[in-house]
Design a protein around this motif. Structure first.
Motif, PDB file in Angstrom:
ATOM      1  N   ILE A 252      15.144  69.713  51.530  1.00  0.00           N
ATOM      2  CA  ILE A 252      14.860  68.299  51.818  1.00  0.00           C
ATOM      3  C   ILE A 252      14.703  67.522  50.522  1.00  0.00           C
ATOM      4  O   ILE A 252      15.213  66.398  50.380  1.00  0.00           O
ATOM      5  CB  ILE A 252      13.595  68.187  52.695  1.00  0.00           C
ATOM      6  CG1 ILE A 252      13.819  68.900  54.031  1.00  0.00           C
ATOM      7  CG2 ILE A 252      13.224  66.734  52.920  1.00  0.00           C
ATOM      8  CD1 ILE A 252      12.607  68.906  54.927  1.00  0.00           C
ATOM      9  N   LEU A 253      13.993  68.122  49.562  1.00  0.00           N
ATOM     10  CA  LEU A 253      13.823  67.441  48.278  1.00  0.00           C
ATOM     11  C   LEU A 253      15.164  67.256  47.567  1.00  0.00           C
ATOM     12  O   LEU A 253      15.430  66.191  46.983  1.00  0.00           O
ATOM     13  CB  LEU A 253      12.864  68.238  47.391  1.00  0.00           C
ATOM     14  CG  LEU A 253      11.411  68.316  47.870  1.00  0.00           C
ATOM     15  CD1 LEU A 253      10.595  69.213  46.946  1.00  0.00           C
ATOM     16  CD2 LEU A 253      10.791  66.918  47.917  1.00  0.00           C
ATOM     17  N   LEU A 254      16.012  68.289  47.632  1.00  0.00           N
ATOM     18  CA  LEU A 254      17.334  68.165  47.009  1.00  0.00           C
ATOM     19  C   LEU A 254      18.163  67.089  47.699  1.00  0.00           C
ATOM     20  O   LEU A 254      18.888  66.322  47.041  1.00  0.00           O
ATOM     21  CB  LEU A 254      18.064  69.506  47.062  1.00  0.00           C
ATOM     22  CG  LEU A 254      17.451  70.643  46.223  1.00  0.00           C
ATOM     23  CD1 LEU A 254      18.226  71.938  46.431  1.00  0.00           C
ATOM     24  CD2 LEU A 254      17.440  70.260  44.753  1.00  0.00           C
ATOM     25  N   LEU A 255      18.071  67.019  49.036  1.00  0.00           N
ATOM     26  CA  LEU A 255      18.798  65.974  49.770  1.00  0.00           C
ATOM     27  C   LEU A 255      18.283  64.585  49.394  1.00  0.00           C
ATOM     28  O   LEU A 255      19.070  63.648  49.207  1.00  0.00           O
ATOM     29  CB  LEU A 255      18.655  66.213  51.272  1.00  0.00           C
ATOM     30  CG  LEU A 255      19.438  65.259  52.196  1.00  0.00           C
ATOM     31  CD1 LEU A 255      20.928  65.381  51.926  1.00  0.00           C
ATOM     32  CD2 LEU A 255      19.132  65.563  53.648  1.00  0.00           C
ATOM     33  N   LEU A 256      16.954  64.463  49.264  1.00  0.00           N
ATOM     34  CA  LEU A 256      16.377  63.175  48.861  1.00  0.00           C
ATOM     35  C   LEU A 256      16.866  62.783  47.473  1.00  0.00           C
ATOM     36  O   LEU A 256      17.250  61.622  47.231  1.00  0.00           O
ATOM     37  CB  LEU A 256      14.850  63.274  48.881  1.00  0.00           C
ATOM     38  CG  LEU A 256      14.077  62.062  48.313  1.00  0.00           C
ATOM     39  CD1 LEU A 256      14.427  60.802  49.084  1.00  0.00           C
ATOM     40  CD2 LEU A 256      12.586  62.325  48.346  1.00  0.00           C
ATOM     41  N   LEU A 257      16.860  63.747  46.546  1.00  0.00           N
ATOM     42  CA  LEU A 257      17.325  63.449  45.185  1.00  0.00           C
ATOM     43  C   LEU A 257      18.798  63.049  45.192  1.00  0.00           C
ATOM     44  O   LEU A 257      19.222  62.159  44.446  1.00  0.00           O
ATOM     45  CB  LEU A 257      17.104  64.656  44.281  1.00  0.00           C
ATOM     46  CG  LEU A 257      15.643  65.017  43.976  1.00  0.00           C
ATOM     47  CD1 LEU A 257      15.570  66.298  43.146  1.00  0.00           C
ATOM     48  CD2 LEU A 257      14.949  63.877  43.243  1.00  0.00           C
ATOM     49  N   ALA A 258      19.593  63.701  46.053  1.00  0.00           N
ATOM     50  CA  ALA A 258      21.017  63.352  46.125  1.00  0.00           C
ATOM     51  C   ALA A 258      21.200  61.931  46.646  1.00  0.00           C
ATOM     52  O   ALA A 258      21.998  61.146  46.095  1.00  0.00           O
ATOM     53  CB  ALA A 258      21.748  64.346  47.024  1.00  0.00           C
ATOM     54  N   PHE A 259      20.465  61.559  47.728  1.00  0.00           N
ATOM     55  CA  PHE A 259      20.558  60.199  48.249  1.00  0.00           C
ATOM     56  C   PHE A 259      20.112  59.176  47.196  1.00  0.00           C
ATOM     57  O   PHE A 259      20.742  58.121  47.026  1.00  0.00           O
ATOM     58  CB  PHE A 259      19.693  60.060  49.504  1.00  0.00           C
ATOM     59  CG  PHE A 259      20.370  60.572  50.748  1.00  0.00           C
ATOM     60  CD1 PHE A 259      21.717  60.341  50.975  1.00  0.00           C
ATOM     61  CD2 PHE A 259      19.662  61.293  51.689  1.00  0.00           C
ATOM     62  CE1 PHE A 259      22.341  60.817  52.106  1.00  0.00           C
ATOM     63  CE2 PHE A 259      20.273  61.771  52.833  1.00  0.00           C
ATOM     64  CZ  PHE A 259      21.621  61.537  53.040  1.00  0.00           C
ATOM     65  N   MET A 260      19.017  59.487  46.492  1.00  0.00           N
ATOM     66  CA  MET A 260      18.525  58.560  45.464  1.00  0.00           C
ATOM     67  C   MET A 260      19.543  58.396  44.342  1.00  0.00           C
ATOM     68  O   MET A 260      19.783  57.284  43.857  1.00  0.00           O
ATOM     69  CB  MET A 260      17.190  59.064  44.907  1.00  0.00           C
ATOM     70  CG  MET A 260      16.046  59.021  45.912  1.00  0.00           C
ATOM     71  SD  MET A 260      14.562  59.883  45.333  1.00  0.00           S
ATOM     72  CE  MET A 260      14.147  58.896  43.907  1.00  0.00           C
ATOM     73  N   ALA A 261      20.157  59.527  43.930  1.00  0.00           N
ATOM     74  CA  ALA A 261      21.142  59.447  42.843  1.00  0.00           C
ATOM     75  C   ALA A 261      22.368  58.642  43.271  1.00  0.00           C
ATOM     76  O   ALA A 261      22.864  57.782  42.522  1.00  0.00           O
ATOM     77  CB  ALA A 261      21.551  60.850  42.413  1.00  0.00           C
ATOM     78  N   VAL A 262      22.859  58.891  44.502  1.00  0.00           N
ATOM     79  CA  VAL A 262      24.051  58.171  44.968  1.00  0.00           C
ATOM     80  C   VAL A 262      23.759  56.683  45.115  1.00  0.00           C
ATOM     81  O   VAL A 262      24.558  55.832  44.681  1.00  0.00           O
ATOM     82  CB  VAL A 262      24.529  58.772  46.304  1.00  0.00           C
ATOM     83  CG1 VAL A 262      25.615  57.909  46.922  1.00  0.00           C
ATOM     84  CG2 VAL A 262      25.050  60.192  46.088  1.00  0.00           C
ATOM     85  N   SER A 263      22.611  56.353  45.713  1.00  0.00           N
ATOM     86  CA  SER A 263      22.287  54.928  45.886  1.00  0.00           C
ATOM     87  C   SER A 263      22.065  54.247  44.541  1.00  0.00           C
ATOM     88  O   SER A 263      22.503  53.105  44.332  1.00  0.00           O
ATOM     89  CB  SER A 263      21.040  54.784  46.755  1.00  0.00           C
ATOM     90  OG  SER A 263      19.914  55.405  46.131  1.00  0.00           O
ATOM     91  N   GLY A 264      21.393  54.955  43.627  1.00  0.00           N
ATOM     92  CA  GLY A 264      21.164  54.356  42.312  1.00  0.00           C
ATOM     93  C   GLY A 264      22.459  54.127  41.559  1.00  0.00           C
ATOM     94  O   GLY A 264      22.664  53.057  40.967  1.00  0.00           O
ATOM     95  N   LEU A 265      23.364  55.131  41.588  1.00  0.00           N
ATOM     96  CA  LEU A 265      24.642  54.972  40.888  1.00  0.00           C
ATOM     97  C   LEU A 265      25.495  53.866  41.524  1.00  0.00           C
ATOM     98  O   LEU A 265      26.124  53.071  40.822  1.00  0.00           O
ATOM     99  CB  LEU A 265      25.411  56.292  40.907  1.00  0.00           C
ATOM    100  CG  LEU A 265      24.826  57.421  40.046  1.00  0.00           C
ATOM    101  CD1 LEU A 265      25.603  58.714  40.254  1.00  0.00           C
ATOM    102  CD2 LEU A 265      24.836  57.036  38.576  1.00  0.00           C
ATOM    103  N   ALA A 266      25.498  53.833  42.877  1.00  0.00           N
ATOM    104  CA  ALA A 266      26.293  52.798  43.542  1.00  0.00           C
ATOM    105  C   ALA A 266      25.741  51.404  43.230  1.00  0.00           C
ATOM    106  O   ALA A 266      26.508  50.472  42.931  1.00  0.00           O
ATOM    107  CB  ALA A 266      26.290  53.040  45.051  1.00  0.00           C
ATOM    108  N   ALA A 267      24.409  51.242  43.307  1.00  0.00           N
ATOM    109  CA  ALA A 267      23.817  49.941  43.002  1.00  0.00           C
ATOM    110  C   ALA A 267      24.072  49.547  41.546  1.00  0.00           C
ATOM    111  O   ALA A 267      24.369  48.389  41.244  1.00  0.00           O
ATOM    112  CB  ALA A 267      22.314  49.978  43.294  1.00  0.00           C
ATOM    113  N   HIS A 268      23.949  50.524  40.653  1.00  0.00           N
ATOM    114  CA  HIS A 268      24.186  50.232  39.232  1.00  0.00           C
ATOM    115  C   HIS A 268      25.633  49.808  39.005  1.00  0.00           C
ATOM    116  O   HIS A 268      25.896  48.834  38.275  1.00  0.00           O
ATOM    117  CB  HIS A 268      23.854  51.478  38.410  1.00  0.00           C
ATOM    118  CG  HIS A 268      23.913  51.246  36.929  1.00  0.00           C
ATOM    119  ND1 HIS A 268      25.091  51.316  36.220  1.00  0.00           N
ATOM    120  CD2 HIS A 268      22.945  50.927  36.022  1.00  0.00           C
ATOM    121  CE1 HIS A 268      24.862  51.073  34.958  1.00  0.00           C
ATOM    122  NE2 HIS A 268      23.554  50.846  34.794  1.00  0.00           N
TER     123      HIS A 268
END
Length: 623
Positions: A12-28
């Protein structure tokens, strides 16, 4: 070790980190693209403003050189350059015109390229009489009627923009009029804007810029042909043109580029950043070979993109956590209902299973105790068998050495018999000095025989198996002493290469000597038949390990032998010579020490066996 709850939550933590990384990169990425689009629109507007201001500044003086042809004295002087009375009057006129127009200089050049009148005629550094035929604006004006040129003056070293126009009468060209204007006021106005701008010539040399340190730098490397042309035209008065340090990162739409300007030297004093990443937008200036470039710094775009990426990461984390909480609550309610039903069922089954499990557990416990007892007994039997096998190997080695040792003892015994008989005769004669010398020789021979038999007794003694600090050199000396007669019989040369001090290994000295005797004996067997066999023994310390290598100069080992080298009863010797247990026993002994025994072919020929044993700690050495 990580706890089980943490391991269960790890996906779950890895999935959360993946979602955060994808959203952060897309927003950036989206924020950066939008920021670059806005910055491009702003840069195009700035290009329009800068282009208009530069054209307006140059256009104020574009008409001035041609209007000098309306003055009769100017045409008369160009028609008669040697008129000494007319030249001062025209120079005075040019002086007044220069002051009113606000230009740097106004001067007239005849068709040979010499200045015949100048606005600075009263100054010591006047242009009068200078030969300017090498200047490009002179050649362009003579050929095309007009010329424009940016350069640094060869007299005063002052940069300026030259506007030249040909002056002619009804029949021919009489000369050219040149106006030198300064663009410094325009540069000063650019220093107050939000983004820096530069103007470069056709060779990539920055001739105008918002930053003073960027002026007269190059945007690209200059070849030798261009530098030679600069030397001929003296466009930049032999000034050193250093590179600006602008590197293109990638191209964007509509001719825009992402560039990086490296920081060179101390930080420049400026109202905006002058180093880092920029959005470069360029446009050619009409009527000139120049290019205007606006550099918009990306610091603000990066900051906005980073802040939006941070917001996206935080929002993603919050939404993910809310979803997890809702799902956890649903599962919790479902589990409570299922647990309530299962609890009653489990309670009923538990009573029934307790009796069955108790009986099974008692039986399994008894079987486990019996198995442990049997394994302890088997281990003791295996250890005893191994010790007996090691002892048998020692006795076998002693048997092989018995012939040589008997020869070694036979000579001292013969000498003892001879010396004792001689001593009796010398004693009868009263020769006490010779008798004393014979008795001392007898004592020395007895000590030698005692040393030989003592080494045999020590080697034959059964090892206690206790590991203790042992000097590798001492063990090697004992092994070579036991093999001395065999080495002498084979005429073998033993070469030792060992550093000082001696490595102190943690092992059993008797077993280590047996391993060394086996390795050296195998080396002699491998070189059987050679007139002068050679054995090389090397020692070294590598980390916390002591390494000892025994190399022979025999035929070496083939691939099949290497693959079965340490297998029991495998031997390359003739039938009846060996059982094939020497290397197997030796490898087991070294393994008990916590080390390894390996065999391979030496790059220069022959076989080499490497013994690796742990070193003894300092505390163990002094026990």
């Amino acid at each position: 070790m990580p706890s089980r709850p943490f391991l269960s939550r790890l996906p779950i933590l890895l999935l959360l980190l993946a979602f955060m990384a994808v959203s952060g990169l897309a927003a950036h990425r989206i924020a950066q693209q939008l920021g670059l689009a806005d910055l491009q629109a702003t840069g195009l507007h700035r290009l329009d403003l800068y282009t208009a201001s530069l054209e307006r500044e140059i256009g104020k003086y574009a008409f001035l050189p041609g209007t000098l042809g309306l003055e009769r004295d100017v045409l008369a002087l160009l028609g008669h350059p040697g008129d000494n009375a007319l030249a001062p009057r025209v120079s005075a006129y040019l002086e007044q015109l220069n002051e009113r127009a606000g230009t740097l200089a106004i001067y007239l050049v005849d068709t040979t390229g010499h200045v015949v009148a100048s606005s600075n005629w009263r100054r010591a550094d006047s242009f009068l009489g200078e030969d300017l035929a090498f200047r490009p604006y002179f050649r362009d004006a003579m050929a095309n009627g007009s010329g424009r040129f940016f350069g640094i003056g060869t007299t005063r070293g002052e940069p300026g923009y030259y506007l030249a126009s040909a002056l002619a009468d009804e029949s021919r060209t009489l000369g050219i009029a040149v106006i030198k204007v300064s663009l410094e006021q325009l540069e000063n106005s650019w220093t107050t804007v939000e983004a820096p701008a530069i103007v470069s010539d056709e060779n990539g040399v920055v001739i105008l810029g918002s930053v003073a340190d960027w002026k007269f730098t190059t945007l690209r490397p200059l070849d030798e042909k261009t530098r030679s042309a600069f030397d001929q035209t003296q466009q930049y008065n032999r000034r050193a043109l250093k590179p600006l340090g602008m590197n293109e990162l990638r191209e964007l739409d509509h001719g825009a580029r992402l560039v990086r300007i490296a920081k060179d030297g101390p930080e420049m004093v400026s109202v905006y950043p002058v180093a880092g990443r920029f959005l470069a937008q360029s446009r050619p200036l009409p009527g000139t070979p120049w290019t205007l470039t606006v550099l918009s710094h990306l610091e603000q775009v990066d900051d906005i993109a980073q802040s939006r990426a941070t917001v996206a990461v935080v929002v993603t984390a919050l939404l993910f956590m809310l979803g997890l909480m809702a799902n956890e609550r649903r599962r919790h309610l479902k589990d409570r209902l299922a647990a309530r039903e299962a609890l009653q069922k489990a309670h009923d089954e538990l009573e029934l299973k307790v009796e069955e499990r108790t009986a099974d557990l008692s039986a399994a416990n008894q079987l486990l105790q019996d198995e442990v007892t049997e394994r302890i007994r088997a281990e003791r039997t295996l250890r005893a068998a191994q010790d007996e096998l090691v002892q048998a190997g020692k006795l076998a080695v002693i048997g092989q050495l018995s012939t040589g040792i008997a020869h070694e003892l036979n000579q001292p015994l013969t000498a003892l018999r001879t010396l004792s008989g001689n001593s009796m005769r010398f004693l009868d004669r009263g020769d006490l000095a010779t008798t004393r010398a014979n008795l001392e020789r007898i004592a020395q021979l007895a000590d030698r025989m005692g040393a030989i038999t003592g080494q045999l007794r020590t080697f034959a003694r059964k090892s206690g198996g206790q590991l203790q600090p042992v000097s590798l050199y001492r063990a090697l000396d004992n092994a070579l002493a036991l093999l001395d007669s065999r080495l002498a019989q084979a005429n073998a040369d033993v070469c030792r290469s060992c550093p000082l001090p001696a490595p102190i290994a943690l092992c059993d000295v008797n077993r280590l000597e047996q391993v060394l005797i086996n390795l050296i004996g195998n080396a002699l067997d491998a070189m059987d038949g050679q007139p002068t066999p050679r054995i090389e023994i090397g020692c070294e310390v590598v980390g916390r390990k002591a390494w000892l290598a025994v190399r022979d100069h025999g035929p070496g080992l083939d691939d099949e032998v290497i693959s079965h080298l340490f297998e029991p009863f495998f031997t390359t010797k003739q039938a009846g010579v060996g059982l094939g247990l020497g290397l197997t026993i030796s490898a087991g002994i070294v393994r008990d020490f916590g080390g390894t025994l390996t065999g391979a072919n030496h790059p220069d020929g022959g076989a080499v066996f490497t013994l690796e044993i742990p070193l003894a700690d300092e505390a163990e050495r002094h026990d």
